[in-house]
Design a protein around this motif. Structure first.
Motif, short mmCIF file in Angstrom:
data_model
loop_
_atom_site.label_atom_id
_atom_site.label_comp_id
_atom_site.label_asym_id
_atom_site.label_seq_id
_atom_site.Cartn_x
_atom_site.Cartn_y
_atom_site.Cartn_z
N VAL A 95 -5.02 -10.58 -2.95
CA VAL A 95 -3.74 -11.24 -2.75
C VAL A 95 -2.65 -10.20 -3.00
CG1 VAL A 95 -2.18 -13.06 -3.52
CG2 VAL A 95 -4.66 -13.47 -3.47
N ALA A 96 -1.87 -9.90 -1.95
CA ALA A 96 -0.82 -8.88 -2.08
C ALA A 96 0.20 -9.07 -0.98
CB ALA A 96 -1.43 -7.48 -2.01
N ASP A 97 1.42 -8.61 -1.25
CA ASP A 97 2.55 -8.69 -0.35
C ASP A 97 2.61 -7.42 0.49
OD1 ASP A 97 5.15 -8.75 0.79
OD2 ASP A 97 5.97 -9.80 -0.95
N MET A 98 2.70 -7.57 1.83
CA MET A 98 2.76 -6.38 2.69
C MET A 98 3.97 -5.52 2.38
SD MET A 98 4.02 -7.67 6.46
CE MET A 98 3.17 -9.23 6.56
N ARG A 99 5.03 -6.10 1.81
CA ARG A 99 6.22 -5.33 1.48
C ARG A 99 5.99 -4.37 0.32
NH1 ARG A 99 10.02 -10.56 1.11
NH2 ARG A 99 8.08 -11.21 0.09
N GLU A 100 4.89 -4.56 -0.40
CA GLU A 100 4.54 -3.67 -1.52
C GLU A 100 3.13 -3.12 -1.31
OE1 GLU A 100 6.90 -2.85 -3.45
OE2 GLU A 100 8.28 -4.39 -2.71
N ALA A 101 2.83 -2.78 -0.07
CA ALA A 101 1.46 -2.38 0.28
C ALA A 101 1.00 -1.14 -0.47
CB ALA A 101 1.36 -2.16 1.79
N HIS A 102 1.86 -0.13 -0.58
CA HIS A 102 1.44 1.10 -1.25
C HIS A 102 1.21 0.88 -2.73
CE1 HIS A 102 2.11 5.16 -3.10
NE2 HIS A 102 1.15 5.42 -2.24
N ALA A 103 2.07 0.11 -3.35
CA ALA A 103 1.88 -0.19 -4.77
C ALA A 103 0.58 -0.95 -5.01
CB ALA A 103 3.07 -0.99 -5.30
N ALA A 104 0.22 -1.82 -4.07
CA ALA A 104 -0.97 -2.65 -4.23
C ALA A 104 -2.26 -1.92 -3.88
CB ALA A 104 -0.85 -3.90 -3.37
N HIS A 105 -2.22 -1.01 -2.90
CA HIS A 105 -3.46 -0.48 -2.34
C HIS A 105 -3.58 1.04 -2.40
CE1 HIS A 105 -3.66 -4.54 -0.85
NE2 HIS A 105 -2.61 -4.36 -0.10
N GLY A 106 -2.49 1.74 -2.70
CA GLY A 106 -2.56 3.19 -2.73
C GLY A 106 -2.53 3.79 -1.34
N SER A 107 -2.96 5.05 -1.24
CA SER A 107 -2.86 5.79 0.01
C SER A 107 -4.23 6.26 0.47
CB SER A 107 -1.92 6.98 -0.17
OG SER A 107 -2.38 7.81 -1.23
N GLY A 108 -4.25 7.01 1.57
CA GLY A 108 -5.48 7.60 2.07
C GLY A 108 -6.22 6.80 3.12
N PHE A 109 -5.63 5.71 3.61
CA PHE A 109 -6.30 4.91 4.64
C PHE A 109 -6.16 5.60 6.00
CE2 PHE A 109 -5.51 1.83 1.31
CZ PHE A 109 -6.68 1.10 1.29
N ASP A 110 -7.18 5.42 6.84
CA ASP A 110 -7.16 5.96 8.20
C ASP A 110 -6.35 5.09 9.15
OD1 ASP A 110 -9.06 8.12 7.66
OD2 ASP A 110 -10.58 6.53 7.55
N LEU A 111 -6.32 3.80 8.88
CA LEU A 111 -5.67 2.85 9.78
C LEU A 111 -5.12 1.69 8.98
CD1 LEU A 111 -5.19 1.81 12.76
CD2 LEU A 111 -7.37 0.61 12.52
N LEU A 112 -3.92 1.26 9.34
CA LEU A 112 -3.33 0.04 8.78
C LEU A 112 -3.11 -0.95 9.92
CD1 LEU A 112 -0.66 -0.37 6.08
CD2 LEU A 112 -0.31 -1.49 8.30
N VAL A 113 -3.50 -2.20 9.68
CA VAL A 113 -3.44 -3.26 10.68
C VAL A 113 -2.59 -4.41 10.15
CG1 VAL A 113 -4.81 -4.95 11.96
CG2 VAL A 113 -5.72 -2.66 11.58
N ALA A 114 -1.74 -4.96 11.03
CA ALA A 114 -0.99 -6.19 10.72
C ALA A 114 -0.89 -6.98 12.01
CB ALA A 114 0.38 -5.87 10.16
N CYS A 115 -1.82 -7.90 12.22
CA CYS A 115 -1.91 -8.62 13.49
C CYS A 115 -1.45 -10.08 13.36
CB CYS A 115 -3.34 -8.55 14.03
SG CYS A 115 -3.80 -6.92 14.66
N ASP A 116 -1.59 -10.80 14.47
CA ASP A 116 -1.30 -12.24 14.52
C ASP A 116 0.16 -12.57 14.19
OD1 ASP A 116 -3.93 -12.71 15.23
OD2 ASP A 116 -4.57 -13.16 13.18
N ASN A 117 1.07 -11.71 14.66
CA ASN A 117 2.51 -11.98 14.50
C ASN A 117 2.91 -12.13 13.04
OD1 ASN A 117 4.92 -12.29 16.15
ND2 ASN A 117 5.03 -14.38 15.38
N ALA A 118 2.32 -11.31 12.19
CA ALA A 118 2.62 -11.41 10.75
C ALA A 118 3.96 -10.82 10.37
CB ALA A 118 1.51 -10.74 9.94
N VAL A 119 4.32 -9.67 10.95
CA VAL A 119 5.52 -8.98 10.45
C VAL A 119 6.82 -9.76 10.72
CG1 VAL A 119 4.43 -6.71 10.46
CG2 VAL A 119 5.75 -7.43 12.46
N PRO A 120 6.92 -10.61 11.76
CA PRO A 120 8.17 -11.38 11.91
C PRO A 120 8.40 -12.44 10.82
CG PRO A 120 7.15 -11.09 14.05
CD PRO A 120 6.14 -10.67 13.02
#
Length: 252
Positions: free
Chosen positions: A92-117
């Protein structure tokens, strides 16, 4: 996130066949990822919902971390992964605080299904996109799917039908009603549930608000957040896709 907590038990009914959609989306996304960012292994889905894309990518061999602000959606996603024998780190985490929640080093970040609006201002979107970039390794990719709001009518009492689904002795009729106010709209998601044996009917109404932001504006904000090679792709997914790459020379 009362909207998605309430929607979690019904979310799969948006699709005529959710499992078939998972397989199809997995194939489509994997082909695109292999073309754009070959060698991708670690994937962060910052708006995973009940797991449609996270499950799809995990089934195709990616190491997936899935996150969502809705605890109800995450609970369901964990159960769906368990049923499929998939090891996915759901949080459970807020996309607006993604780095604080998950750190770095990922190859790909996905945000589908019209989530960002769901982020209702350019300021919130830019902040989130900067967080997305911080989560990625240099050369990593960002992949977002959204509605094409430039093609959507504006007004009130706009009805969007999903159709009827029959499951476990119940018929569900799903539709949304949109009411615009400037560049934002309020959404009512109606799920009419009919017990076919007793004819008893229950109606669920879930409410949320969206920013009807254009893909052109989103691409501009992705560039402002530091992404290169930002563009819109059509005809490769069920929604327009926006893609961008963190510059190879950027700090990790």
């Amino acid at each position: 996130m009362d909207f998605y907590d309430g929607l979690a038990p019904f979310y799969h009914l948006i699709y005529p066949d959710w499992n078939a959609s998972i397989r199809r989306q997995g194939e489509q996304l994997s082909q695109l990822v292999a073309s754009e960012w070959p060698g991708t292994r670690r994937v962060l889905d910052v708006a995973c919902g009940i797991g449609t894309q996270a499950l799809a990518l995990a089934e195709r061999g990616h190491a997936v971390t899935g996150a969502d602000l809705s605890a109800g959606a995450i609970e369901r996603a964990r159960e769906e992964a368990r049923l499929r024998g998939l090891a996915i780190d759901f949080r459970v985490a807020d996309m607006r605080e993604a780095h604080a929640a998950h750190g770095s080093g990922f190859d790909l970040l996905v945000a589908c299904d019209n989530a960002v609006p769901h982020l209702l201002s350019d300021q919130d979107l830019l902040h989130a996109f900067r967080q997305f970039a911080a989560c990625l390794k240099p050369g990593g990719g960002c992949l977002i799917s959204v509605r094409d709001y430039e093609r959507e009518a504006r007004g009130t009492n706009l009805v969007k039908h999903y159709g009827a689904r029959v499951e476990n002795g119940k018929r569900h009729v799903l539709f949304q009603v949109w009411d615009f106010e400037g560049e934002h709209y309020d959404l009512g998601f109606f799920i009419v549930e009919e017990d076919l044996a007793s004819a008893q009917v229950t109606t669920h109404v879930l409410r949320s608000r969206y920013y009807a932001v254009s893909t052109t504006r989103l691409c501009g904000l992705l560039r402002e957040a530091g992404f290169d090679s930002v563009r819109r792709l059509d005809g490769v997914f069920y929604q327009p896709l926006l893609v961008g790459t963190k510059p190879a020379g950027a700090s990790a």
